[in-house]
Design a protein around this motif. Structure first.
Motif, short mmCIF file in Angstrom:
data_model
loop_
_atom_site.label_atom_id
_atom_site.label_comp_id
_atom_site.label_asym_id
_atom_site.label_seq_id
_atom_site.Cartn_x
_atom_site.Cartn_y
_atom_site.Cartn_z
N SER A 298 37.85 55.80 48.11
CA SER A 298 38.85 54.74 48.08
C SER A 298 38.19 53.41 47.69
N THR A 299 38.96 52.55 47.05
CA THR A 299 38.46 51.20 46.75
C THR A 299 38.77 50.32 47.95
N ALA A 325 36.26 54.09 38.77
CA ALA A 325 36.88 53.17 37.82
C ALA A 325 37.68 54.00 36.83
N GLY A 326 38.95 53.65 36.68
CA GLY A 326 39.78 54.42 35.75
C GLY A 326 41.24 54.29 36.09
N SER A 327 42.00 55.28 35.66
CA SER A 327 43.45 55.27 35.82
C SER A 327 43.92 56.69 36.06
N LEU A 339 31.15 55.27 40.83
CA LEU A 339 30.15 54.35 41.36
C LEU A 339 29.78 54.84 42.75
N ALA A 340 28.55 55.27 42.93
CA ALA A 340 28.15 55.87 44.21
C ALA A 340 27.07 55.04 44.88
N ALA A 341 27.06 55.09 46.21
CA ALA A 341 26.02 54.42 47.00
C ALA A 341 25.98 55.06 48.38
N GLY A 342 24.79 55.01 49.01
CA GLY A 342 24.64 55.61 50.32
C GLY A 342 23.54 56.65 50.32
N MET A 374 32.81 47.79 42.59
CA MET A 374 34.16 48.21 42.24
C MET A 374 35.14 47.05 42.36
N LEU A 375 35.00 46.24 43.39
CA LEU A 375 35.90 45.09 43.56
C LEU A 375 35.70 44.07 42.44
#
Length: 490
Positions: A298-299, A325-327, A339-342, A374-375
């Motif tokens: 989720s964003t 990111a997309g539609s 976009l990944a992190a952690g 992302m934001l």
């Protein structure tokens, strides 16, 4: 009406969703990409884009027979570029026509670090005793000066990027490890991105997915198509039915999905929904055990990510954030940007899943970084969309043609598929959601808050946010982000 029979190699006009017919070519699908059940369709690679998809036969028309019709009804720079690409391709193909006894083999290879071994040549059916020699050819087909069994080709050892080998059909082995195109059919590329991206070996880990909205539905569909074992849950249970029919399993609660699966993904609307899914009754946290993985797609804001990461890891679980990111259309096509992190090991474990749902992924370090990025991206997109809508309405207010404004815009530096599609939809009054307006306004609000915390000004985003708030007040929340246009005309 007479039935038109289409086959691999044919040029067509393909209608994908609500987008206008686009020129493409019927190609062989990747081996791992299953044909949709119960649908008579062809796999089409579209010109001028990276897009490819299964298209129903009723949504396909022969290219040449309908060319003039399509050119009349479709405008825009991207469309014209695609048509030009087809025409350029046809001109090149015409100069390379060969007699039907030959089959063309197309190879892409980079031998910068090593030379081909003799075994490679033997596997191609042209080793000692075959009567064949090899000749290099970069970018073009060697002329068939001897259309018989003694037509030779010679491979010059060393670095090469592209070569074509012509051999008589009678000499073709049935188990050659090559991409084959029978001469007479046209080919966009020897090995295009669809073949490369389609080669996905699904993980043997059990996958859970929570949230089947605009983005989640496309993601789950692609996970299933690529052979993943998926258990689904959605707040509105009826949305699960279609995926159950496609082979997914049903989880009764988020907790049950998390306990049944090795990796559980979630994709919901906002920070509150993300927290409730994990911390609420029968939430994910109740199903987390040591080693279980949770991926938040989720964003949301970085603070929510930090909170969720802490509670998941406190139970021995492993956490990754992976907003996309997309539609909706890009989600359906498996062309999202992840976009990944952690936890880096979770990112690696999700490799086949990310390949199925997206065209690329980025690992951005510690948890919270992906939410921040992302934001920022959505802040830029939302502000840009509001500015485009403002330009269209100002053009109208000053007596200028909106279509001409769009045509000029698409010839300049800001030309993009996004601009073309969103503006065309506005001019057609089509605001079917591809990305909800209420969600982009939420992202703008969170980005502005993030700027405040960093003591960084965001005046452009703040102005755009007010326009989206007005659009929401005009009942545009559940329409596409392009419906911000209506805030200027009411």
């Amino acid at each position: 009406m007479a039935t038109v029979h289409l086959r691999i190699g044919d040029l067509v006009w393909g209608k994908l969703g609500r987008y206008p017919p686009w020129p493409g070519k019927i190609v062989s699908p990747p081996k791992d990409l299953k044909k949709p059940r119960g649908k008579k369709c062809h796999f089409v690679k579209f010109f001028g884009t990276e897009d490819h998809a299964w298209i129903k036969v009723e949504q396909l028309k022969p290219y040449h027979a309908h060319k003039e019709e399509m050119i009349k009804i479709n405008k825009g720079k991207r469309f014209q570029q695609a048509v030009d690409a087809v025409e350029d391709f046809l001109k090149k193909a015409k100069g390379k026509e060969q007699v039907s006894e030959y089959v063309s083999f197309f190879l892409l290879k980079d031998l910068a670090d090593s030379d081909p071994e003799p075994s490679t040549v033997e596997r191609l059916g042209a080793g000692p005793g075959s009567g064949f020699k090899w000749e290099s050819s970069v970018g073009e087909r060697p002329p068939p000066t001897k259309p018989c069994l003694d037509f030779y080709l010679t491979l010059i050892f060393g670095r090469w990027d592209f070569f074509i080998c012509l051999v008589p059909v009678s000499m073709i082995s049935t188990n050659l490890p090559l991409i084959v195109q029978v001469t007479g059919s046209t080919s966009i590329q020897a090995a295009d991105s669809t073949a490369i991206n389609g080669s996905i070996t699904p993980t043997d880990k059990r996958i859970g997915f929570l949230g089947l909205g605009l983005m989640g539905s496309g993601i789950v569909s692609n996970l299933l198509k690529m052979g993943h074992i998926v258990t689904v849950w959605n707040r509105t249970a009826e949305k699960c039915d279609l995926f159950i029919q496609e082979g997914a399993r049903l989880g009764r609660t988020p907790a049950e999905v998390a306990s049944m699966c090795d990796i559980t993904f979630s994709c919901v609307s906002d920070p509150k929904a993300a927290r409730d899914l994990v911390l609420g009754p029968s939430g994910v946290l109740q199903g987390i055990r040591p080693g279980k993985c949770y991926v938040e797609m989720s964003t949301v804001d970085p603070e929510t990510i930090t909170e969720l990461s802490q509670v998941i890891t406190s139970r021995g679980g492993r956490f990754l954030e992976a907003p996309v990111a997309g539609s909706q259309q890009l989600s359906n096509d498996g062309m999202l940007v992840i976009l990944a992190a952690g936890d880096r090991t979770v990112y690696e474990d999700c490799s086949s899943c990310f390949q199925a749902m997206g065209k690329t992924s980025f690992f951005l370090g510690e948890a919270g970084n992906a939410a921040r990025m992302m934001l920022i991206l959505n802040m830029v997109q939302g502000s840009f969309m509001a500015t485009i809508a403002e330009g269209l309405t100002l053009a109208q207010a000053t007596g200028q043609s909106q279509q001409t404004f769009l045509d000029i815009l698409c010839q300049g530096q800001m030309a993009s598929t996004f601009v073309d599609q969103k503006c065309q939809n506005i001019l057609q009054g089509n605001f079917k959601p591809d990305y909800y307006l209420k969600h982009i306004q939420k992202d703008l609000r969170l980005a502005i808050s993030m700027g405040d915390m960093a003591n960084h000004p965001t005046p452009m985003a703040a102005a755009a946010n007010e326009v989206y708030k007005r659009a929401k007040a005009l009942d545009q929340s559940d329409n596409d982000i392009s419906a911000v246009y209506r805030a200027y005309i009411h």
